[in-house]
Enzyme design. Structure first.
Site, PDB file in Angstrom:
ATOM      1  CD  GLU A   1      -3.104  -1.099   2.014  1.00 16.62           C
ATOM      2  OE1 GLU A   1      -4.225  -1.521   1.732  1.00 16.62           O
ATOM      3  OE2 GLU A   1      -2.775  -0.768   3.164  1.00 16.62           O
TER       4      GLU A   1
ATOM      5  CB  CYS B   1       3.117   7.267   3.223  1.00 24.19           C
ATOM      6  SG  CYS B   1       3.659   6.064   4.414  1.00 24.19           S
TER       7      CYS B   1
ATOM      8  CB  CYS C   1       7.596  -2.688  16.018  1.00 28.28           C
ATOM      9  SG  CYS C   1       9.254  -2.427  15.340  1.00 28.28           S
TER      10      CYS C   1
ATOM     11  CD  GLU D   1      14.182  -0.546   8.881  1.00 30.62           C
ATOM     12  OE1 GLU D   1      13.444  -0.189   9.806  1.00 30.62           O
ATOM     13  OE2 GLU D   1      14.931   0.249   8.286  1.00 30.62           O
TER      14      GLU D   1
ATOM     15  CB  SER E   1      10.807   6.200   8.713  1.00 27.35           C
ATOM     16  OG  SER E   1      10.522   5.775  10.025  1.00 27.35           O
TER      17      SER E   1
ATOM     18  CG  LEU F   1      13.784   7.217  20.474  1.00 33.21           C
ATOM     19  CD1 LEU F   1      15.129   6.645  20.092  1.00 33.21           C
ATOM     20  CD2 LEU F   1      13.954   8.631  21.037  1.00 33.21           C
ATOM     21  CG  HIS F   2       8.314   4.185  18.703  1.00 29.33           C
ATOM     22  ND1 HIS F   2       7.709   5.318  18.221  1.00 29.33           N
ATOM     23  CD2 HIS F   2       8.522   3.399  17.608  1.00 29.33           C
ATOM     24  CE1 HIS F   2       7.545   5.220  16.917  1.00 29.33           C
ATOM     25  NE2 HIS F   2       8.041   4.072  16.517  1.00 29.33           N
TER      26      HIS F   2
ATOM     27  CB  CYS G   1       1.731   5.201  11.013  1.00 32.62           C
ATOM     28  SG  CYS G   1       2.533   6.582  10.312  1.00 32.62           S
TER      29      CYS G   1
HETATM   30  N1  SAH Z   1      10.061   0.295   9.302  1.00 33.62           N
HETATM   31  C1  SAH Z   1      10.277   1.681   9.344  1.00 33.62           C
HETATM   32  C2  SAH Z   1       9.327   2.481   8.464  1.00 33.62           C
HETATM   33  C3  SAH Z   1       7.890   2.069   8.429  1.00 33.62           C
HETATM   34  S1  SAH Z   1       6.943   2.345   9.878  1.00 33.62           S
HETATM   35  C4  SAH Z   1      10.233   2.170  10.776  1.00 33.62           C
HETATM   36  O1  SAH Z   1       9.867   1.402  11.652  1.00 33.62           O
HETATM   37  O2  SAH Z   1      10.609   3.328  10.996  1.00 33.62           O
HETATM   38  C5  SAH Z   1       6.631   4.103   9.845  1.00 33.62           C
HETATM   39  C6  SAH Z   1       6.304   4.703  11.208  1.00 33.62           C
HETATM   40  O3  SAH Z   1       5.009   4.308  11.661  1.00 33.62           O
HETATM   41  C7  SAH Z   1       7.276   4.274  12.294  1.00 33.62           C
HETATM   42  O4  SAH Z   1       7.657   5.346  13.114  1.00 33.62           O
HETATM   43  C8  SAH Z   1       6.449   3.290  13.059  1.00 33.62           C
HETATM   44  O5  SAH Z   1       6.962   3.118  14.336  1.00 33.62           O
HETATM   45  C9  SAH Z   1       5.081   3.933  13.018  1.00 33.62           C
HETATM   46  N2  SAH Z   1       3.969   3.044  13.367  1.00 33.62           N
HETATM   47  C10 SAH Z   1       3.879   1.724  13.130  1.00 33.62           C
HETATM   48  N3  SAH Z   1       2.713   1.244  13.594  1.00 33.62           N
HETATM   49  C11 SAH Z   1       2.037   2.278  14.136  1.00 33.62           C
HETATM   50  C12 SAH Z   1       0.757   2.416  14.759  1.00 33.62           C
HETATM   51  N4  SAH Z   1      -0.054   1.375  14.889  1.00 33.62           N
HETATM   52  N5  SAH Z   1       0.404   3.640  15.190  1.00 33.62           N
HETATM   53  C13 SAH Z   1       1.214   4.702  15.015  1.00 33.62           C
HETATM   54  N6  SAH Z   1       2.426   4.637  14.428  1.00 33.62           N
HETATM   55  C14 SAH Z   1       2.839   3.439  13.993  1.00 33.62           C
HETATM   56 FE1  SF4 Z   2       8.693  -2.139  13.115  1.00 32.14          FE
HETATM   57 FE2  SF4 Z   2       8.684  -0.464  10.997  1.00 32.14          FE
HETATM   58 FE3  SF4 Z   2       8.643  -3.143  10.604  1.00 32.14          FE
HETATM   59 FE4  SF4 Z   2       6.493  -1.915  11.600  1.00 32.14          FE
HETATM   60  S1  SF4 Z   2       7.357  -1.619   9.557  1.00 32.14           S
HETATM   61  S2  SF4 Z   2       7.421  -3.848  12.345  1.00 32.14           S
HETATM   62  S3  SF4 Z   2       7.418  -0.284  12.849  1.00 32.14           S
HETATM   63  S4  SF4 Z   2      10.295  -1.941  11.558  1.00 32.14           S
END
Ligand code: SAH
Ligand code: SF4
Length: 388
Positions: free
Chosen positions: A113, A127, A138, A190, A221, A244-245, A363
């Site tokens: 998507e 995006c 994650c 990623e 990102s 970061l989170h 996201c």
């Molecule tokens: N894998 C990369 C890029 C894709 S995720 C990364 O992790 O940075 C893009 C962003 O969306 C990241 O900051 C991720 O932590 C955030 N994200 C993922 N799931 C989410 C959710 N359910 N609510 C809000 N942000 C989310």
């Molecule tokens: Fe983590 Fe980014 Fe992969 Fe989602 S897309 S699992 S936030 S690394």
């Protein structure tokens, strides 16, 4: 209500068609291919490359016959060997707030998507996805619950842009008045586990004679793939965003498990060393707001302390829940309080307004709806079959 159109594009470039798709080939690759396939000397090969480049990325044509400054016989020779077709657009949804979500099928079973969000960045941000699925898990991310299918190729990454530009009618690519001004690699996957293809795609997207998006408006990102960060900066000159989170390793190990391999200290050291970082080119730190998990005043203060000395912006993201997700989003008051502490320390910390909620375009929600819908139609079909 969101509108949904099915199968608006055809033909696909996925099934049975052996022609090479020129979208996604870099200038050097394109020139070498023309030279080899058509027997062109370097000079004419270079001239043809320039012409093709302008037609494909400047004008967005989808047919060699539209290339009016190329002789008919040459157009026929090109069409015999190559294609500039788009992948199949399986589904297109438009949110009440103008956000557009595209489900694109690159090949059978290879779908991702892409989301266009107007009013973000200079004009609007796209995006894009870099992988189908993700190998990282994650805990707050829906993509993380899906297994990795594969990396997307440069062709497939650039094609996401072509499909969006077709849809919003942004051809020819003009530098003024553009609607699509920014690219964020924040869709599925990623990007630093697919750096070669991401780098090639960025080279094409930022080429001055084509789509010509400034590298300063392209953000990659990462969850923190520390050993690829320097290479990302050197090879792409793109803006960096870090997911970061959490402000301590114990919590980050849980939320972003790659932290066990590269803990906060390593990650922040790599940020300090990221090429080109300055107050004019800051690193964005993304911080998802999870109720009662990472959203206390103490954590806001710790965040400020951790980022000391790094030119940074902090992006607070309200958590977007998905079916079965183990967290809830922090209350609005909590998010504002957290933002106040960060702001008071001198950081710009915009709270990312949730966009496209009615079409699950936010996201971490990508693909979930389509997977869900297909699962539900499969269930219906099975029930129907069982009742015959
Ligand atoms: N894998 C990369 C890029 C894709 S995720 C990364 O992790 O940075 C893009 C962003 O969306 C990241 O900051 C991720 O932590 C955030 N994200 C993922 N799931 C989410 C959710 N359910 N609510 C809000 N942000 C989310
Ligand atoms: Fe983590 Fe980014 Fe992969 Fe989602 S897309 S699992 S936030 S690394």
């Amino acid at each position: 209500m969101p509108t949904t159109l099915i199968n608006t594009h055809s033909p696909t470039n996925g099934g049975g068609d052996e022609k090479v798709n020129l979208i996604g080939l870099g200038r050097a690759e394109l020139q070498a291919r023309l030279a080899a396939d058509l027997g062109l000397d370097p000079k004419p090969a270079k001239m043809r490359t320039n012409q093709l480049w302008q037609w494909i990325y400047g004008h967005g044509v989808r047919d060699f016959d539209a290339m009016t400054n190329i002789a008919k016989t040459m157009r026929a020779a090109l069409a015999e060997r190559y294609t500039i077709a788009r992948p199949e657009l399986v589904e297109r949804q438009v949110s009440t707030d103008g956000t557009r979500k595209y489900l694109i099928r690159f090949a059978p079973g290879i779908e991702a998507e892409t989301v266009f969000i107007p009013g973000v960045g200079r004009a609007g941000a796209l995006c894009v996805s870099s992988q189908v699925g993700c190998t990282l898990n994650c805990t707050f991310c829906h993509t993380g619950t899906q297994r990795l299918v594969r990396n997307l190729t440069a062709t497939e990454i650039v094609a996401q842009l072509m499909v969006a530009k077709d849809d919003i009618g942004e051809w020819p690519s003009s530098k003024e008045d553009r609607q699509l001004s920014n690219i964020v690699f924040m869709g599925m996957g990623e990007p630093l586990y697919n750096l070669d293809h991401v780098t090639s795609a960025i080279d094409i997207i930022s080429d001055n004679e084509g789509i010509s998006l400034s590298r300063r408006r392209i953000t990659v990102s990462t969850s923190g793939i520390v050993n690829q960060m320097q290479a990302l900066g050197e090879r792409t000159d793109a803006m960096l965003a870090i997911s970061l989170h959490a402000t301590n390793d114990e919590l980050r190990d849980e939320l972003v498990p790659i932290n066990k391999k590269w803990p906060l200290k390593d990650l922040l050291d790599a940020c300090r060393a990221y090429p080109g970082t300055s107050n004019a080119k800051r690193i964005t730190f993304e911080y998802v707001m999870l109720d009662g998990v990472n959203d206390s005043d103490a954590e806001a203060r710790e965040l400020v302390r951790l980022l000391k000395g790094i030119p940074a912006k902090i992006n607070l993201i309200p958590f977007n829940p998905w079916p079965g997700s183990p967290y809830e989003c922090s209350s609005w008051e909590r998010i504002e309080r957290f933002a106040d502490i960060v702001n008071a320390a001198g950081y710009a910390s915009p709270i990312r307004t949730p966009r496209g909620r009615d079409i699950a375009a936010a996201c971490g929600q990508l693909k979930s709806q389509s997977v869900k819908e297909r699962a539900s139609s499969a269930r219906k079909r099975m029930t129907a079959e069982a009742s015959v």
